[in-house]
Scaffold this motif. Structure first.
Motif, PDB file in Angstrom:
ATOM      1  N   GLU A 284      25.247  50.084  35.949  1.00 54.39           N
ATOM      2  CA  GLU A 284      25.829  49.498  37.153  1.00 54.39           C
ATOM      3  C   GLU A 284      25.953  47.990  37.005  1.00 54.39           C
ATOM      4  N   MET A 285      27.136  47.464  37.297  1.00 52.74           N
ATOM      5  CA  MET A 285      27.339  46.020  37.329  1.00 52.74           C
ATOM      6  C   MET A 285      26.897  45.468  38.687  1.00 52.74           C
ATOM      7  N   PHE A 286      26.308  44.281  38.655  1.00 51.16           N
ATOM      8  CA  PHE A 286      25.917  43.617  39.898  1.00 51.16           C
ATOM      9  C   PHE A 286      26.164  42.127  39.744  1.00 51.16           C
ATOM     10  N   SER A 287      26.779  41.536  40.760  1.00 47.44           N
ATOM     11  CA  SER A 287      27.136  40.119  40.690  1.00 47.44           C
ATOM     12  C   SER A 287      26.692  39.378  41.933  1.00 47.44           C
ATOM     13  N   TYR A 288      26.079  38.201  41.715  1.00 50.02           N
ATOM     14  CA  TYR A 288      25.822  37.242  42.781  1.00 50.02           C
ATOM     15  C   TYR A 288      26.859  36.130  42.622  1.00 50.02           C
ATOM     16  N   CYS A 289      27.613  35.849  43.661  1.00 50.97           N
ATOM     17  CA  CYS A 289      28.611  34.782  43.539  1.00 50.97           C
ATOM     18  C   CYS A 289      28.750  34.044  44.864  1.00 50.97           C
ATOM     19  N   ARG A 290      29.520  32.975  44.843  1.00 54.97           N
ATOM     20  CA  ARG A 290      29.786  32.227  46.065  1.00 54.97           C
ATOM     21  C   ARG A 290      30.694  33.049  46.977  1.00 54.97           C
ATOM     22  N   PRO A 291      30.478  32.981  48.290  1.00 58.77           N
ATOM     23  CA  PRO A 291      31.259  33.811  49.206  1.00 58.77           C
ATOM     24  C   PRO A 291      32.764  33.660  49.041  1.00 58.77           C
ATOM     25  N   GLU A 292      33.222  32.429  48.830  1.00 58.29           N
ATOM     26  CA  GLU A 292      34.667  32.206  48.706  1.00 58.29           C
ATOM     27  C   GLU A 292      35.241  32.774  47.407  1.00 58.29           C
ATOM     28  N   ASP A 293      34.369  33.136  46.463  1.00 51.06           N
ATOM     29  CA  ASP A 293      34.826  33.700  45.192  1.00 51.06           C
ATOM     30  C   ASP A 293      34.714  35.221  45.145  1.00 51.06           C
ATOM     31  N   SER A 294      34.238  35.834  46.228  1.00 52.29           N
ATOM     32  CA  SER A 294      33.893  37.256  46.157  1.00 52.29           C
ATOM     33  C   SER A 294      35.106  38.162  46.001  1.00 52.29           C
ATOM     34  N   VAL A 295      36.230  37.836  46.615  1.00 47.43           N
ATOM     35  CA  VAL A 295      37.420  38.689  46.497  1.00 47.43           C
ATOM     36  C   VAL A 295      37.925  38.695  45.056  1.00 47.43           C
ATOM     37  N   GLU A 296      37.951  37.519  44.440  1.00 44.84           N
ATOM     38  CA  GLU A 296      38.376  37.430  43.040  1.00 44.84           C
ATOM     39  C   GLU A 296      37.384  38.146  42.122  1.00 44.84           C
ATOM     40  N   GLU A 297      36.086  38.002  42.399  1.00 45.21           N
ATOM     41  CA  GLU A 297      35.071  38.669  41.595  1.00 45.21           C
ATOM     42  C   GLU A 297      35.186  40.184  41.735  1.00 45.21           C
ATOM     43  N   HIS A 298      35.546  40.645  42.914  1.00 46.20           N
ATOM     44  CA  HIS A 298      35.729  42.081  43.133  1.00 46.20           C
ATOM     45  C   HIS A 298      36.830  42.639  42.236  1.00 46.20           C
ATOM     46  N   GLN A 299      37.896  41.893  42.099  1.00 46.21           N
ATOM     47  CA  GLN A 299      38.989  42.329  41.228  1.00 46.21           C
ATOM     48  C   GLN A 299      38.553  42.359  39.765  1.00 46.21           C
ATOM     49  N   ARG A 300      37.664  41.438  39.381  1.00 45.50           N
ATOM     50  CA  ARG A 300      37.148  41.451  38.006  1.00 45.50           C
ATOM     51  C   ARG A 300      36.339  42.723  37.751  1.00 45.50           C
ATOM     52  N   LEU A 301      35.459  43.070  38.688  1.00 41.73           N
ATOM     53  CA  LEU A 301      34.646  44.268  38.506  1.00 41.73           C
ATOM     54  C   LEU A 301      35.527  45.501  38.392  1.00 41.73           C
ATOM     55  N   LEU A 302      36.549  45.573  39.233  1.00 39.76           N
ATOM     56  CA  LEU A 302      37.475  46.705  39.167  1.00 39.76           C
ATOM     57  C   LEU A 302      38.183  46.744  37.811  1.00 39.76           C
ATOM     58  N   ALA A 303      38.587  45.603  37.303  1.00 44.27           N
ATOM     59  CA  ALA A 303      39.266  45.558  36.004  1.00 44.27           C
ATOM     60  C   ALA A 303      38.352  46.026  34.881  1.00 44.27           C
ATOM     61  N   TRP A 304      37.071  45.668  34.951  1.00 45.83           N
ATOM     62  CA  TRP A 304      36.129  46.123  33.921  1.00 45.83           C
ATOM     63  C   TRP A 304      35.905  47.636  34.009  1.00 45.83           C
ATOM     64  N   GLU A 305      35.901  48.176  35.221  1.00 42.61           N
ATOM     65  CA  GLU A 305      35.812  49.627  35.365  1.00 42.61           C
ATOM     66  C   GLU A 305      37.023  50.311  34.747  1.00 42.61           C
ATOM     67  N   GLU A 306      38.189  49.772  35.015  1.00 39.08           N
ATOM     68  CA  GLU A 306      39.411  50.365  34.462  1.00 39.08           C
ATOM     69  C   GLU A 306      39.448  50.237  32.939  1.00 39.08           C
ATOM     70  N   GLU A 307      38.902  49.151  32.419  1.00 48.28           N
ATOM     71  CA  GLU A 307      38.832  48.990  30.967  1.00 48.28           C
ATOM     72  C   GLU A 307      38.027  50.126  30.337  1.00 48.28           C
ATOM     73  N   MET A 308      36.918  50.500  30.971  1.00 45.24           N
ATOM     74  CA  MET A 308      36.119  51.617  30.471  1.00 45.24           C
ATOM     75  C   MET A 308      36.896  52.930  30.527  1.00 45.24           C
ATOM     76  N   LEU A 309      37.640  53.132  31.599  1.00 42.10           N
ATOM     77  CA  LEU A 309      38.411  54.373  31.721  1.00 42.10           C
ATOM     78  C   LEU A 309      39.511  54.446  30.674  1.00 42.10           C
ATOM     79  N   HIS A 310      40.096  53.310  30.332  1.00 43.36           N
ATOM     80  CA  HIS A 310      41.078  53.284  29.237  1.00 43.36           C
ATOM     81  C   HIS A 310      40.409  53.673  27.919  1.00 43.36           C
ATOM     82  N   LYS A 311      39.199  53.205  27.699  1.00 39.92           N
ATOM     83  CA  LYS A 311      38.503  53.485  26.447  1.00 39.92           C
ATOM     84  C   LYS A 311      38.223  54.972  26.269  1.00 39.92           C
ATOM     85  N   VAL A 312      37.948  55.659  27.371  1.00 41.19           N
ATOM     86  CA  VAL A 312      37.669  57.095  27.252  1.00 41.19           C
ATOM     87  C   VAL A 312      38.918  57.937  27.484  1.00 41.19           C
TER      88      VAL A 312
END
Length: 423
Positions: A284-312
């Motif tokens: 499980e990924m977990f991130s602490y970030c600044r509130p104003e950066d959370s929407v952008e960080e959310h998109q990063r986590l989603l992209a990393w999940e999709e990267e794993m799905l591409h790999k399999v």
């Protein structure tokens, strides 16, 4: 908990969030009333205490004739202060209860409604055309048993329903998948953690898991501890009561742990195989970030999940989960769902949630920002879990009973490109 200043200034936005979740809108007014009562009680108590301190200081300066009356007044004020302090504490407790009754305020763009009201954001990959191959796909349990990868019968014998043994190539396949996830996480700046799977009540409550779905959690009354259903819980508690430094960007952790869920309310659903089980493993990924950066960080986590799905090499879709299907701590959640050919449906394999400051406020996790302390944002996202084996077994089965191994997984399996069925 939610920011009371935001509620005072934007009560209708909070009501709308509750409305879109399908929750009781009157809880917002209850909170505002409790907030007024708390502030009034605290002000009255502090005013009386200030008077008590002032009269106490005057005792030493008083004449012999004045002292008895001043002492009597001081005693009277002391009793009054104790009563007012008790009332202030009661008002604070009522406020805290009212605040905890309101789930996190959803982010713009989250659809209203319940479990079936999600919005599909995109489809990725093509499902196999089984008819053109002249093949009727077998479900994951049949494929796994033919490979000698899974034993449900003995799992039930030893531990009861929804338990299992992964064995042989099944165990190796899960370890390969989780190790690939751990490697990807480290490559993207996550610190790998093997986390506790037992946590104290304040940590479980702080993450928002002891609300409406607390019956999903295993509780050990003899120890007053909970078994976690995700390492998100332990990772959220890692910095409890701390001020952390985010000046160089988010702090990211990847937790590898066993997870436990009672699956209460899922009786009769996905009872065959390992789609819904009581114990599984996850990175499980977990991130602490600044509130104003959370929407952008959310998109990063989603992209990393999709990267794993591409790999399999799995066909999947991404959905924006409806407000009524969010956990209490999530302000927005995206799910990735892999195609399940034998059930002709998509099955959730990852989810990533932006919890904004909701968990950090409960757990007192802050950062120093522009000279003041403020709560940080927390986010989480699945990178791999045991359930992925279901999609791998069904989508990558071959006509001869063997299992195709995606190219990215092969280095973790000694270079093998397939597994053969057992004789």
């Amino acid at each position: 908990m939610i920011d009371i200043r935001f509620v005072r200034e934007n009560p209708e936005a909070v009501r709308e969030s509750q409305r879109r979740r399908g929750n009781d809108v009157s809880t917002v007014d209850t909170l505002l009333v409790a907030d007024d009562a708390r502030r009034s009680a605290l002000q009255t108590f502090e005013s009386a205490r200030a008077s008590q301190k002032e009269i106490s200081r005057s005792i030493g300066k008083a004449s012999a004739e004045e002292r008895p009356s001043i002492l009597a007044k001081a005693k009277e004020l002391s009793e009054q202060v104790k009563e007012l302090e008790a009332k202030a504490s009661e008002a604070e407790a009522a406020y805290d209860e009212a605040n905890r009754a309101i789930q996190n305020i959803i982010i713009d763009g989250v659809p209203a409604g319940g479990e079936d009201d999600y919005v599909v954001l995109r489809h990725v990959g093509e499902a196999r055309d089984w008819a053109s191959e002249g093949l009727e796909p077998k479900d994951h349990l049949d494929v796994a048993e033919a490979l000698g990868a899974l034993d449900m019968g003995r799992g039930t014998k030893v531990s009861g329903s929804r338990f299992y043994y992964l064995k042989g190539v099944g165990a190796r396949l899960e370890l390969a998948l989780l190790t690939m996830a751990a490697d990807q996480a480290e490559a993207n700046g996550f610190t790998l953690m093997v986390t506790p799977t037992l946590v104290n009540p304040d940590i479980m409550a702080g993450t928002g898991f002891l609300g409406a779905h607390s019956d999903e959690i295993y509780y050990l009354p003899a120890d007053d501890q909970y078994l976690v259903g995700t390492s998100e819980v332990a990772l959220a508690g890692y910095h409890k009561d701390e001020i952390i430094d985010l000046s160089e960007g988010p702090r990211r952790y990847a937790g590898w742990s066993s997870c436990y869920r009672r699956e209460a309310g899922s009786y009769g659903k996905d009872t065959r195989g390992i789609i819904r089980v009581h114990q599984f493993n996850k990175v499980e990924m977990f991130s602490y970030c600044r509130p104003e950066d959370s929407v952008e960080e959310h998109q990063r986590l989603l992209a990393w999940e999709e990267e794993m799905l591409h790999k399999v090499e799995l066909p999947y879709r991404v959905i924006n989960t409806a407000a009524g299907d969010l956990g209490s701590s999530a302000a927005q959640k995206f799910d990735c769902e892999a195609w399940l050919p034998t059930q002709n449906r998509y099955m959730e394999v990852t989810s990533t949630s932006n919890c904004t400051t909701y968990q950090a406020r409960r757990l007192n996790i802050r950062e120093r920002f522009e000279g003041e302390n403020r709560n940080v944002a927390t986010l989480n996202g699945t990178l791999a879990t045991t359930r992925w084996l279901v999609a791998l077994l069904e989508n990558h089965q071959q006509a001869d009973g063997s299992l195709y191994i995606p190219e990215a997984l092969r280095p973790y399996l000694g270079g093998r490109d397939h597994f053969d069925p057992i004789a």
